[in-house]
Design a protein around this motif. Sequence first.
Motif, PDB file in Angstrom:
ATOM      1  N   PRO A 239       0.687  -1.245   0.074  1.00  0.00           N
ATOM      2  CA  PRO A 239      -0.068   0.010   0.105  1.00  0.00           C
ATOM      3  C   PRO A 239       0.952   1.233   0.011  1.00  0.00           C
ATOM      4  CG  PRO A 239      -0.759  -2.016   1.500  1.00  0.00           C
ATOM      5  CD  PRO A 239       0.697  -2.003   1.153  1.00  0.00           C
ATOM      6  N   GLY A 240       0.592   2.119  -0.771  1.00  0.00           N
ATOM      7  CA  GLY A 240       1.296   3.379  -1.031  1.00  0.00           C
ATOM      8  C   GLY A 240       0.551   4.578  -0.786  1.00  0.00           C
ATOM      9  N   PRO A 241       1.122   5.637  -0.837  1.00  0.00           N
ATOM     10  CA  PRO A 241       0.316   6.948  -0.087  1.00  0.00           C
ATOM     11  C   PRO A 241      -1.016   7.051  -0.827  1.00  0.00           C
ATOM     12  CG  PRO A 241       2.718   7.338  -0.765  1.00  0.00           C
ATOM     13  CD  PRO A 241       2.385   5.989  -1.129  1.00  0.00           C
ATOM     14  N   GLY A 242      -2.096   7.418  -0.077  1.00  0.00           N
ATOM     15  CA  GLY A 242      -3.285   7.381  -0.780  1.00  0.00           C
ATOM     16  C   GLY A 242      -3.905   6.498  -0.890  1.00  0.00           C
ATOM     17  N   THR A 243      -3.481   4.936  -0.524  1.00  0.00           N
ATOM     18  CA  THR A 243      -4.001   3.876  -0.596  1.00  0.00           C
ATOM     19  C   THR A 243      -4.598   3.648   0.893  1.00  0.00           C
ATOM     20  OG1 THR A 243      -2.502   2.987  -2.301  1.00  0.00           O
ATOM     21  CG2 THR A 243      -3.609   1.362  -1.209  1.00  0.00           C
ATOM     22  N   PRO A 244      -5.795   2.924   0.964  1.00  0.00           N
ATOM     23  CA  PRO A 244      -6.353   2.915   2.207  1.00  0.00           C
ATOM     24  C   PRO A 244      -5.376   1.786   2.852  1.00  0.00           C
ATOM     25  CG  PRO A 244      -8.260   2.796   0.795  1.00  0.00           C
ATOM     26  CD  PRO A 244      -6.900   2.942  -0.263  1.00  0.00           C
ATOM     27  N   SER A 245      -5.352   1.704   4.185  1.00  0.00           N
ATOM     28  CA  SER A 245      -4.616   0.660   4.785  1.00  0.00           C
ATOM     29  C   SER A 245      -5.060  -0.541   4.653  1.00  0.00           C
ATOM     30  CB  SER A 245      -4.424   1.129   6.226  1.00  0.00           C
ATOM     31  OG  SER A 245      -3.682   0.273   6.989  1.00  0.00           O
ATOM     32  N   GLY A 246      -4.277  -1.500   4.183  1.00  0.00           N
ATOM     33  CA  GLY A 246      -4.770  -2.905   4.119  1.00  0.00           C
ATOM     34  C   GLY A 246      -5.279  -3.434   2.577  1.00  0.00           C
ATOM     35  N   GLU A 247      -5.323  -2.376   2.012  1.00  0.00           N
ATOM     36  CA  GLU A 247      -5.763  -2.365   0.579  1.00  0.00           C
ATOM     37  C   GLU A 247      -4.907  -3.350  -0.265  1.00  0.00           C
ATOM     38  OE1 GLU A 247      -7.618  -0.183  -3.272  1.00  0.00           O
ATOM     39  OE2 GLU A 247      -7.599   0.705  -1.550  1.00  0.00           O
ATOM     40  N   LEU A 248      -5.367  -4.409  -0.757  1.00  0.00           N
ATOM     41  CA  LEU A 248      -4.481  -5.106  -1.757  1.00  0.00           C
ATOM     42  C   LEU A 248      -4.353  -4.598  -3.264  1.00  0.00           C
ATOM     43  CD1 LEU A 248      -5.172  -8.940  -0.724  1.00  0.00           C
ATOM     44  CD2 LEU A 248      -3.239  -7.475   0.002  1.00  0.00           C
ATOM     45  N   THR A 249      -2.944  -4.322  -3.516  1.00  0.00           N
ATOM     46  CA  THR A 249      -3.109  -3.930  -4.872  1.00  0.00           C
ATOM     47  C   THR A 249      -2.105  -4.737  -5.717  1.00  0.00           C
ATOM     48  OG1 THR A 249      -1.297  -2.002  -4.417  1.00  0.00           O
ATOM     49  CG2 THR A 249      -3.787  -1.530  -4.701  1.00  0.00           C
ATOM     50  N   PHE A 250      -2.020  -5.142  -6.939  1.00  0.00           N
ATOM     51  CA  PHE A 250      -1.115  -5.913  -7.467  1.00  0.00           C
ATOM     52  C   PHE A 250      -0.384  -5.429  -8.656  1.00  0.00           C
ATOM     53  CE2 PHE A 250      -4.002  -8.434  -5.013  1.00  0.00           C
ATOM     54  CZ  PHE A 250      -3.336  -9.268  -4.327  1.00  0.00           C
ATOM     55  N   ARG A 251       0.848  -5.716  -8.981  1.00  0.00           N
ATOM     56  CA  ARG A 251       1.428  -5.288 -10.121  1.00  0.00           C
ATOM     57  C   ARG A 251       0.633  -6.147 -11.246  1.00  0.00           C
ATOM     58  NH1 ARG A 251       6.109  -2.531 -10.738  1.00  0.00           N
ATOM     59  NH2 ARG A 251       7.176  -1.865  -8.733  1.00  0.00           N
ATOM     60  N   THR A 252       0.428  -5.467 -12.274  1.00  0.00           N
ATOM     61  CA  THR A 252       0.006  -6.087 -13.616  1.00  0.00           C
ATOM     62  C   THR A 252       0.417  -5.390 -14.808  1.00  0.00           C
ATOM     63  OG1 THR A 252      -2.007  -6.707 -14.935  1.00  0.00           O
ATOM     64  CG2 THR A 252      -2.380  -4.960 -13.456  1.00  0.00           C
ATOM     65  N   GLY A 253       0.812  -6.115 -15.893  1.00  0.00           N
ATOM     66  CA  GLY A 253       1.264  -5.540 -17.004  1.00  0.00           C
ATOM     67  C   GLY A 253       0.353  -5.322 -18.205  1.00  0.00           C
ATOM     68  N   LEU A 254      -0.835  -5.614 -17.720  1.00  0.00           N
ATOM     69  CA  LEU A 254      -2.226  -5.764 -18.802  1.00  0.00           C
ATOM     70  C   LEU A 254      -2.644  -4.153 -19.111  1.00  0.00           C
ATOM     71  CD1 LEU A 254      -3.490  -8.961 -17.577  1.00  0.00           C
ATOM     72  CD2 LEU A 254      -1.649  -8.700 -19.335  1.00  0.00           C
ATOM     73  N   THR A 255      -3.407  -3.898 -18.049  1.00  0.00           N
ATOM     74  CA  THR A 255      -4.177  -2.681 -18.199  1.00  0.00           C
ATOM     75  C   THR A 255      -3.957  -1.519 -17.358  1.00  0.00           C
ATOM     76  OG1 THR A 255      -6.034  -4.139 -19.030  1.00  0.00           O
ATOM     77  CG2 THR A 255      -6.772  -1.677 -18.359  1.00  0.00           C
ATOM     78  N   LEU A 256      -3.758  -0.356 -17.976  1.00  0.00           N
ATOM     79  CA  LEU A 256      -3.537   0.902 -17.360  1.00  0.00           C
ATOM     80  C   LEU A 256      -4.810   1.845 -17.377  1.00  0.00           C
ATOM     81  CD1 LEU A 256      -1.978   3.123 -15.669  1.00  0.00           C
ATOM     82  CD2 LEU A 256      -1.016   3.860 -17.714  1.00  0.00           C
ATOM     83  N   ILE A 257      -5.359   2.431 -16.333  1.00  0.00           N
ATOM     84  CA  ILE A 257      -6.446   3.384 -16.456  1.00  0.00           C
ATOM     85  C   ILE A 257      -5.854   4.601 -15.837  1.00  0.00           C
ATOM     86  CG2 ILE A 257      -8.922   4.038 -15.787  1.00  0.00           C
ATOM     87  CD1 ILE A 257      -9.324   0.978 -15.590  1.00  0.00           C
ATOM     88  N   ASP A 258      -5.721   5.480 -16.946  1.00  0.00           N
ATOM     89  CA  ASP A 258      -5.378   6.991 -16.622  1.00  0.00           C
ATOM     90  C   ASP A 258      -5.975   7.985 -17.214  1.00  0.00           C
ATOM     91  OD1 ASP A 258      -3.169   8.606 -15.053  1.00  0.00           O
ATOM     92  OD2 ASP A 258      -2.294   8.511 -17.047  1.00  0.00           O
ATOM     93  N   LYS A 259      -6.240   9.118 -16.486  1.00  0.00           N
ATOM     94  CA  LYS A 259      -6.800  10.404 -16.977  1.00  0.00           C
ATOM     95  C   LYS A 259      -7.984   9.797 -17.993  1.00  0.00           C
ATOM     96  CE  LYS A 259      -2.621  12.766 -16.068  1.00  0.00           C
ATOM     97  NZ  LYS A 259      -1.407  13.435 -16.772  1.00  0.00           N
ATOM     98  N   ASP A 260      -8.894   9.426 -17.744  1.00  0.00           N
ATOM     99  CA  ASP A 260     -10.218   8.922 -18.512  1.00  0.00           C
ATOM    100  C   ASP A 260      -9.650   8.460 -19.815  1.00  0.00           C
ATOM    101  OD1 ASP A 260     -11.936  10.109 -16.636  1.00  0.00           O
ATOM    102  OD2 ASP A 260     -12.121  11.688 -17.852  1.00  0.00           O
ATOM    103  N   ARG A 261      -8.772   7.699 -19.954  1.00  0.00           N
ATOM    104  CA  ARG A 261      -8.374   6.692 -20.782  1.00  0.00           C
ATOM    105  C   ARG A 261      -7.726   5.285 -20.225  1.00  0.00           C
ATOM    106  NH1 ARG A 261      -4.431  10.272 -24.958  1.00  0.00           N
ATOM    107  NH2 ARG A 261      -4.687   8.293 -26.298  1.00  0.00           N
ATOM    108  N   TYR A 262      -7.832   4.326 -20.991  1.00  0.00           N
ATOM    109  CA  TYR A 262      -7.116   3.132 -20.597  1.00  0.00           C
ATOM    110  C   TYR A 262      -6.302   2.510 -21.756  1.00  0.00           C
ATOM    111  CZ  TYR A 262     -10.878   0.254 -22.766  1.00  0.00           C
ATOM    112  OH  TYR A 262     -11.720  -0.494 -23.737  1.00  0.00           O
TER     113      TYR A 262
END
Length: 410
Positions: free
Chosen positions: A62-85
């Motif tokens: 969990p990094g800055p701004g991520t709720p404590s305990g929330e699981l996030t996983f590295r993935t090389g498939l899809t990026l969603i950023d600034k109303d585009r993916y």
Amino acid sequence: MSDQARLTTREAAERLGVKPETVYAYVSRGQLSSERTPGGRGSTFDAKEVDALARRGGRREPGPGTPSGELTFRTGLTLIDKDRYYFRGVDAVELATAYGFEEVAEWVWTGEFTHGPRFTAPQQFLDAARLAVDALPVHSSTMDRLRVAAVAVSAADPLRFDLDPAAVLGCGRMLIPTLVGALPTAGKRHRGEGRMAWQLWQRLTPQLPDEQSIRLLDTALALLIDHDLAASTLAARVAASARAHPYAVVSAGLGALEGPLHGAASGLAHRTLTEVLERGSAAPVVADHLRSGRRVPGLGHRLYTGEDPRARALFALLEAIPQASDALAAARDVVDTTARHTALHANVDLALAVMSVAFGMPTEAGETVFAVARMAGWIAHALEEYAERPLRMRPSGHYTGPRPPRPLPA
């Protein structure tokens, strides 16, 4: 080996997106090798080995701004950023409008572009799937049929536990057309190309397709292949983490997809558009939703501040199809009417609803398109997860029940 090829613990942690102590955990699990620095203070790591682990998708702390305990996983498939993916760094809308479902699926699976791939259903697997589907009650939904077909094909494949990447890819290319081929046709079978859009079209509507309508469906399939870690995709990755075979991974995704807050949302939008067309205006329909405290279907997406880029791409294609004009006008009426009191934009469920209403498809057609497309995404995530440490998705429960010891119940 040059000094530049070795990383400090801090540098390795930054590349992996984890804490320094997690780097040492990777070493203890055999996922990374290390060398002691001269003098015995600290360790260094092979930069190529660290980058390879990052590409396989290590867990990100969990990094800055991520709720404590929330699981996030590295993935090389899809990026969603600034109303585009993006699929593997390439704009997903551009991919889906330039190429078909099969080409985009291969790109998401492998990161390599393949011209004109064909997905085929072996006859023995198709027979097994159809036999199972034909045994269901007539009132069974398409999702019922897809789930049963997946289990039937799994049982017919004695090599289903082969998790080698080549075998998993072969399973994906076979499983998707087999499940589609097991669905009943909506009318007379018609000759068409062997592409998935043609095969699926005749199971959604008895209307004969033309080039524009097939392109619309093909684009919708390509757009919906993946969308980061949606609920069904997380379910699929959990199954893959337990080393479930690809058929079970797809079955897990289908189970989560059937919830009304996920894949079934387009059916609610379909009913809304049908009612708008029957009543001649969106105002009374939207008013009914607001009066009952329900959200207006097909509007808003928590990952986009503006219009869903998938909806925008499909609307652009629908505008060129005269048959879709009434349903498209109804959808715009819904958006404009709702915008008077809240700023919500169209999402892909509304675009799928326009397609299903315009071409006389059943209410669940959008959900079917969603499921068929997302199977390719689940296979891609399974490929990533199979390269990870098994059973890594094992959270700890926070017990809130009565404290022991308690007396034995009478």
